[in-house]
Design a protein around this motif. Structure first.
Motif, PDB file in Angstrom:
ATOM      1  N   PHE A 193      52.804  52.884 -14.790  1.00 60.33           N
ATOM      2  CA  PHE A 193      53.877  53.236 -13.849  1.00 60.33           C
ATOM      3  C   PHE A 193      53.760  52.438 -12.545  1.00 60.33           C
ATOM      4  O   PHE A 193      53.597  53.000 -11.459  1.00 60.33           O
ATOM      5  N   CYS A 194      53.817  51.127 -12.681  1.00 57.76           N
ATOM      6  CA  CYS A 194      53.782  50.236 -11.517  1.00 57.76           C
ATOM      7  C   CYS A 194      55.153  49.571 -11.364  1.00 57.76           C
ATOM      8  O   CYS A 194      56.021  49.691 -12.226  1.00 57.76           O
ATOM      9  N   ARG A 195      55.324  48.853 -10.257  1.00 57.95           N
ATOM     10  CA  ARG A 195      56.614  48.233  -9.942  1.00 57.95           C
ATOM     11  C   ARG A 195      56.535  46.720 -10.096  1.00 57.95           C
ATOM     12  O   ARG A 195      55.544  46.099  -9.723  1.00 57.95           O
ATOM     13  N   ALA A 196      57.595  46.133 -10.624  1.00 54.85           N
ATOM     14  CA  ALA A 196      57.736  44.678 -10.690  1.00 54.85           C
ATOM     15  C   ALA A 196      58.845  44.269  -9.729  1.00 54.85           C
ATOM     16  O   ALA A 196      59.921  44.877  -9.725  1.00 54.85           O
ATOM     17  N   LYS A 197      58.579  43.259  -8.915  1.00 56.09           N
ATOM     18  CA  LYS A 197      59.568  42.798  -7.949  1.00 56.09           C
ATOM     19  C   LYS A 197      59.670  41.286  -8.021  1.00 56.09           C
ATOM     20  O   LYS A 197      58.668  40.583  -8.124  1.00 56.09           O
ATOM     21  N   ILE A 198      60.919  40.788  -7.940  1.00 54.64           N
ATOM     22  CA  ILE A 198      61.176  39.347  -7.974  1.00 54.64           C
ATOM     23  C   ILE A 198      61.425  38.846  -6.561  1.00 54.64           C
ATOM     24  O   ILE A 198      62.224  39.418  -5.827  1.00 54.64           O
ATOM     25  N   PHE A 199      60.707  37.778  -6.173  1.00 55.12           N
ATOM     26  CA  PHE A 199      60.882  37.172  -4.861  1.00 55.12           C
ATOM     27  C   PHE A 199      61.637  35.857  -5.004  1.00 55.12           C
ATOM     28  O   PHE A 199      61.226  34.968  -5.760  1.00 55.12           O
ATOM     29  N   ASP A 200      62.738  35.738  -4.261  1.00 55.87           N
ATOM     30  CA  ASP A 200      63.510  34.492  -4.202  1.00 55.87           C
ATOM     31  C   ASP A 200      63.901  33.983  -5.588  1.00 55.87           C
ATOM     32  O   ASP A 200      63.999  32.778  -5.814  1.00 55.87           O
ATOM     33  N   ASN A 201      64.091  34.921  -6.536  1.00 56.56           N
ATOM     34  CA  ASN A 201      64.461  34.555  -7.912  1.00 56.56           C
ATOM     35  C   ASN A 201      63.427  33.648  -8.577  1.00 56.56           C
ATOM     36  O   ASN A 201      63.734  32.956  -9.551  1.00 56.56           O
ATOM     37  N   VAL A 202      62.195  33.644  -8.055  1.00 60.45           N
ATOM     38  CA  VAL A 202      61.168  32.739  -8.580  1.00 60.45           C
ATOM     39  C   VAL A 202      59.920  33.511  -9.004  1.00 60.45           C
ATOM     40  O   VAL A 202      59.557  33.544 -10.176  1.00 60.45           O
ATOM     41  N   ASP A 203      59.240  34.137  -8.058  1.00 57.24           N
ATOM     42  CA  ASP A 203      57.954  34.786  -8.321  1.00 57.24           C
ATOM     43  C   ASP A 203      58.127  36.268  -8.637  1.00 57.24           C
ATOM     44  O   ASP A 203      58.916  36.971  -7.997  1.00 57.24           O
ATOM     45  N   VAL A 204      57.358  36.740  -9.616  1.00 56.18           N
ATOM     46  CA  VAL A 204      57.315  38.163  -9.943  1.00 56.18           C
ATOM     47  C   VAL A 204      55.970  38.720  -9.492  1.00 56.18           C
ATOM     48  O   VAL A 204      54.927  38.120  -9.738  1.00 56.18           O
ATOM     49  N   HIS A 205      56.031  39.855  -8.830  1.00 53.45           N
ATOM     50  CA  HIS A 205      54.825  40.462  -8.277  1.00 53.45           C
ATOM     51  C   HIS A 205      54.760  41.921  -8.714  1.00 53.45           C
ATOM     52  O   HIS A 205      55.776  42.607  -8.767  1.00 53.45           O
ATOM     53  N   ILE A 206      53.545  42.399  -9.015  1.00 52.19           N
ATOM     54  CA  ILE A 206      53.320  43.773  -9.452  1.00 52.19           C
ATOM     55  C   ILE A 206      52.633  44.544  -8.327  1.00 52.19           C
ATOM     56  O   ILE A 206      51.702  44.046  -7.695  1.00 52.19           O
ATOM     57  N   SER A 207      53.093  45.774  -8.086  1.00 53.80           N
ATOM     58  CA  SER A 207      52.435  46.608  -7.079  1.00 53.80           C
ATOM     59  C   SER A 207      52.472  48.065  -7.519  1.00 53.80           C
ATOM     60  O   SER A 207      53.244  48.453  -8.405  1.00 53.80           O
ATOM     61  N   THR A 208      51.629  48.875  -6.895  1.00 49.17           N
ATOM     62  CA  THR A 208      51.607  50.303  -7.187  1.00 49.17           C
ATOM     63  C   THR A 208      52.853  50.974  -6.618  1.00 49.17           C
ATOM     64  O   THR A 208      53.501  50.455  -5.715  1.00 49.17           O
ATOM     65  N   SER A 209      53.180  52.138  -7.128  1.00 45.33           N
ATOM     66  CA  SER A 209      54.339  52.901  -6.663  1.00 45.33           C
ATOM     67  C   SER A 209      53.883  54.293  -6.253  1.00 45.33           C
ATOM     68  O   SER A 209      53.998  55.269  -7.007  1.00 45.33           O
ATOM     69  N   PHE A 210      53.295  54.353  -5.053  1.00 46.25           N
ATOM     70  CA  PHE A 210      52.825  55.619  -4.489  1.00 46.25           C
ATOM     71  C   PHE A 210      51.899  56.338  -5.489  1.00 46.25           C
ATOM     72  O   PHE A 210      51.123  55.704  -6.180  1.00 46.25           O
ATOM     73  N   ASN A 211      52.022  57.674  -5.600  1.00 48.36           N
ATOM     74  CA  ASN A 211      51.115  58.439  -6.460  1.00 48.36           C
ATOM     75  C   ASN A 211      51.482  58.361  -7.937  1.00 48.36           C
ATOM     76  O   ASN A 211      50.718  58.825  -8.786  1.00 48.36           O
ATOM     77  N   ALA A 212      52.653  57.807  -8.240  1.00 57.53           N
ATOM     78  CA  ALA A 212      53.057  57.730  -9.646  1.00 57.53           C
ATOM     79  C   ALA A 212      52.142  56.809 -10.445  1.00 57.53           C
ATOM     80  O   ALA A 212      51.867  57.057 -11.623  1.00 57.53           O
ATOM     81  N   THR A 213      51.637  55.767  -9.829  1.00 58.37           N
ATOM     82  CA  THR A 213      50.817  54.773 -10.531  1.00 58.37           C
ATOM     83  C   THR A 213      49.432  55.329 -10.855  1.00 58.37           C
ATOM     84  O   THR A 213      48.824  56.028 -10.055  1.00 58.37           O
ATOM     85  N   LYS A 214      48.952  54.964 -12.036  1.00 61.91           N
ATOM     86  CA  LYS A 214      47.584  55.307 -12.430  1.00 61.91           C
ATOM     87  C   LYS A 214      46.879  54.037 -12.881  1.00 61.91           C
ATOM     88  O   LYS A 214      47.459  53.217 -13.601  1.00 61.91           O
ATOM     89  N   ILE A 215      45.623  53.870 -12.469  1.00 64.28           N
ATOM     90  CA  ILE A 215      44.841  52.673 -12.783  1.00 64.28           C
ATOM     91  C   ILE A 215      43.826  53.005 -13.876  1.00 64.28           C
ATOM     92  O   ILE A 215      43.005  53.913 -13.710  1.00 64.28           O
ATOM     93  N   TRP A 216      43.879  52.264 -14.973  1.00 64.50           N
ATOM     94  CA  TRP A 216      42.915  52.419 -16.065  1.00 64.50           C
ATOM     95  C   TRP A 216      42.078  51.142 -16.139  1.00 64.50           C
ATOM     96  O   TRP A 216      42.616  50.043 -16.159  1.00 64.50           O
ATOM     97  N   ILE A 217      40.749  51.288 -16.180  1.00 65.92           N
ATOM     98  CA  ILE A 217      39.858  50.125 -16.187  1.00 65.92           C
ATOM     99  C   ILE A 217      38.848  50.253 -17.329  1.00 65.92           C
ATOM    100  O   ILE A 217      38.118  51.247 -17.424  1.00 65.92           O
ATOM    101  N   ASN A 218      38.819  49.238 -18.208  1.00 65.33           N
ATOM    102  CA  ASN A 218      37.821  49.142 -19.288  1.00 65.33           C
ATOM    103  C   ASN A 218      37.658  50.454 -20.065  1.00 65.33           C
ATOM    104  O   ASN A 218      36.545  50.972 -20.229  1.00 65.33           O
ATOM    105  N   GLN A 219      38.771  50.979 -20.545  1.00 63.75           N
ATOM    106  CA  GLN A 219      38.728  52.231 -21.299  1.00 63.75           C
ATOM    107  C   GLN A 219      38.472  51.982 -22.782  1.00 63.75           C
ATOM    108  O   GLN A 219      38.816  50.929 -23.326  1.00 63.75           O
ATOM    109  N   LYS A 220      37.878  52.968 -23.433  1.00 66.45           N
ATOM    110  CA  LYS A 220      37.676  52.916 -24.882  1.00 66.45           C
ATOM    111  C   LYS A 220      38.917  53.513 -25.549  1.00 66.45           C
ATOM    112  O   LYS A 220      38.902  54.596 -26.118  1.00 66.45           O
ATOM    113  N   MET A 221      40.001  52.776 -25.453  1.00 67.75           N
ATOM    114  CA  MET A 221      41.279  53.239 -25.973  1.00 67.75           C
ATOM    115  C   MET A 221      41.885  52.140 -26.842  1.00 67.75           C
ATOM    116  O   MET A 221      41.581  50.955 -26.650  1.00 67.75           O
ATOM    117  N   PRO A 222      42.736  52.499 -27.807  1.00 65.32           N
ATOM    118  CA  PRO A 222      43.316  51.502 -28.725  1.00 65.32           C
ATOM    119  C   PRO A 222      44.003  50.341 -28.007  1.00 65.32           C
ATOM    120  O   PRO A 222      43.868  49.187 -28.437  1.00 65.32           O
TER     121      PRO A 222
END
Length: 479
Positions: free
Chosen positions: A207-236
């Motif tokens: 649940f993160c946000r994608a934003k386009i800058f100047d119709n060229v670059d795409v950047h990903i950022s968190t969206s307040f408390n909605a975003t959750k970060i998963w790191i090196n999980q033992k998941m499929p």
């Protein structure tokens, strides 16, 4: 699923007598203010047996009853309200969402066969190609961390906020830049602080946000408390990502941990060459310079935004033509354009002051709010009025990379174009600290040499500090 249960895809306001069986994907609290004081609501994201996601909001008067909701569990819900999905940043593309009411009934199913589809991964190759990107729809992305930058602080809308930048790489070696804000920074601090990781760092941003800058670059950022970060999980999803990589997994070593901002925010070396404004004006050489300045004010005479062409790689200003907005570069017309920043600020160093023009991408990096959002927020305000989010940069010490062109040689009123900036703490402290010392010295010289009577009969009510500073500098140059 017939009878008393309705499928998530079939939800309408007429289903209020039905029940729905769903798996809880995400739950998070929304607070009433930035200080995380006072709960406004509890938000939940579910998916049905078909994998269709549906959002649910629980009003603050009922939050205490449902704090034991557990992500991953399956629930049956009955007596809910089905309302239009009004969220600005949506966790689901469903037209409707659920809302709890006083007689809601919830049952947990502990032994039931039910699909587990908690992630909806968006490929970074499609993001890089800017395919099917909806900036209002929250997405999931996964990748290997190839670079990570030191956490920094920034003033956003008058309040201090933390952020950390890093780069994610997918199985096709497509890279995308990401930023975590606020408390999410803590999730990556152990990785940044460690001299070497025991294994490659695989991160999934849910649940993160994608934003386009100047119709060229795409950047990903968190969206307040909605975003959750998963790191090196033992998941499929993590195991599948590792198996799909075409190149050997590399560990994140010290060479991947970098100071300051990511490259497009101009991470600088300590031996950067900074040129004073007066020297630039005296040289009259048409080239690029780094200047250490303090932003004194925002010039509102020409507004703070413009309507830009929506064409790919085109940012030209649109002009009215036959009831449409016309782009002379692309030779095409639009019903409406893209709102882009075009902000002129007055800056000063220890030698003189100058106007500088900050364009959309750099301005967004400074205030962390898009021009379209500000225009929508302050639609009723008169032209020439500057939003407080932009006013918050006044007084900010900063290093600008600027370009001197013939316009600046011919006229002191022509604004330098800002090509980039640096707010790296050690660099700013080294070069911009001189400004504070010189301004203090200027004020002391002013006090010692003449008093307020030397300004004649000026009315002092509402006298602007920037105007006073300009008069002081003009006086000192004449000494």
């Amino acid at each position: 699923m017939s009878g008393q249960f309705v499928l998530a895809s079939q939800l309408t306001p007429l289903c209020n007598r039905k029940a729905i069986r769903v798996r809880l994907v995400r739950t998070y609290v929304v607070y009433e203010n930035r200080e995380n004081k006072g709960i406004s609501s509890l938000e939940c994201v579910f998916h049905g047996v078909e994998g269709v996601f549906v959002h649910c909001t629980i009003p603050k008067d009922q939050v205490q009853k449902w704090t034991k909701f557990k992500e991953g569990c399956v629930y049956g819900i009955k007596n809910f309200l089905c309302i239009t999905n009004y969220l600005k940043f949506k966790t689901s593309n469903h037209h409707y969402m659920l809302k709890f009411k006083h007689d809601i009934m919830v049952k947990e199913y502990k032994k039931v066969s039910f699909p587990n589809k908690i992630f909806r991964l968006k490929s970074k190759s499609s993001l890089v190609r800017k395919e099917d990107i909806d900036e209002k729809m929250l997405i999931d992305v996964i990748g290997r961390v190839t670079e990570i930058y030191s956490p920094v602080e920034r003033v956003v809308a008058g309040q201090r906020a933390r952020l950390i930048d890093f780069v994610l790489e997918d199985i096709n070696q497509d890279q995308i830049q990401c930023t975590l804000w606020g408390d999410h920074v803590n999730s990556l601090l152990p990785i940044y602080s460690s001299t070497v990781t025991e294994e490659p760092v695989i991160v999934l941003l849910q649940f993160c946000r994608a934003k386009i800058f100047d119709n060229v670059d795409v950047h990903i950022s968190t969206s307040f408390n909605a975003t959750k970060i998963w790191i090196n999980q033992k998941m499929p999803d993590f195991e599948e990502f590792k198996k799909s990589l075409r190149t050997p997994l590399r560990k994140l070593d010290s060479s991947s941990r970098l100071p300051g901002f990511r490259p497009n925010r101009n991470t600088l070396s300590d031996d950067i060459v900074v040129t004073s404004l007066s020297e630039i004006y005296n040289r009259k050489e048409l080239c690029e310079y780094w200047v250490a300045v303090r932003i004194m004010d925002v010039d509102s005479s020409d507004g703070w935004y413009y309507m830009s062409c929506k064409g790919t790689n085109c940012g030209k200003k649109l002009t009215p033509r036959e009831g449409m907005m016309y782009c002379s570069k692309c030779d095409c017309s639009w019903h409406e354009g893209a709102v882009k920043y075009k902000v002129v600020v007055r800056v000063t160093d220890s030698t003189c002051e100058a106007p500088m023009l900050i364009w959309d991408k750099e301005c967004y990096d400074l205030v962390s709010v898009s021009a379209s959002s500000l225009r929508e927020k302050y639609a009723e305000n008169a032209k020439g009025w500057i939003p407080p989010e932009l006013q918050s940069i006044c007084g900010m010490p900063i290093l600008f990379r600027i370009s001197m062109k013939k316009d600046q040689v011919d006229s002191l009123s022509s604004a330098f174009g800002v090509l980039g900036f640096c707010r790296q703490a050690d660099i700013v402290s080294k070069h911009c600290g001189i400004i504070d010392c010189d301004l203090d010295a200027t004020e002391q010289t002013h006090e010692d040499s003449f008093g307020l009577d030397d300004f004649g009969d000026f009315e002092m009510v509402g006298f602007n500090e920037r105007v006073l500073l300009e008069m002081l500098q003009a006086h000192l140059r004449g000494l």
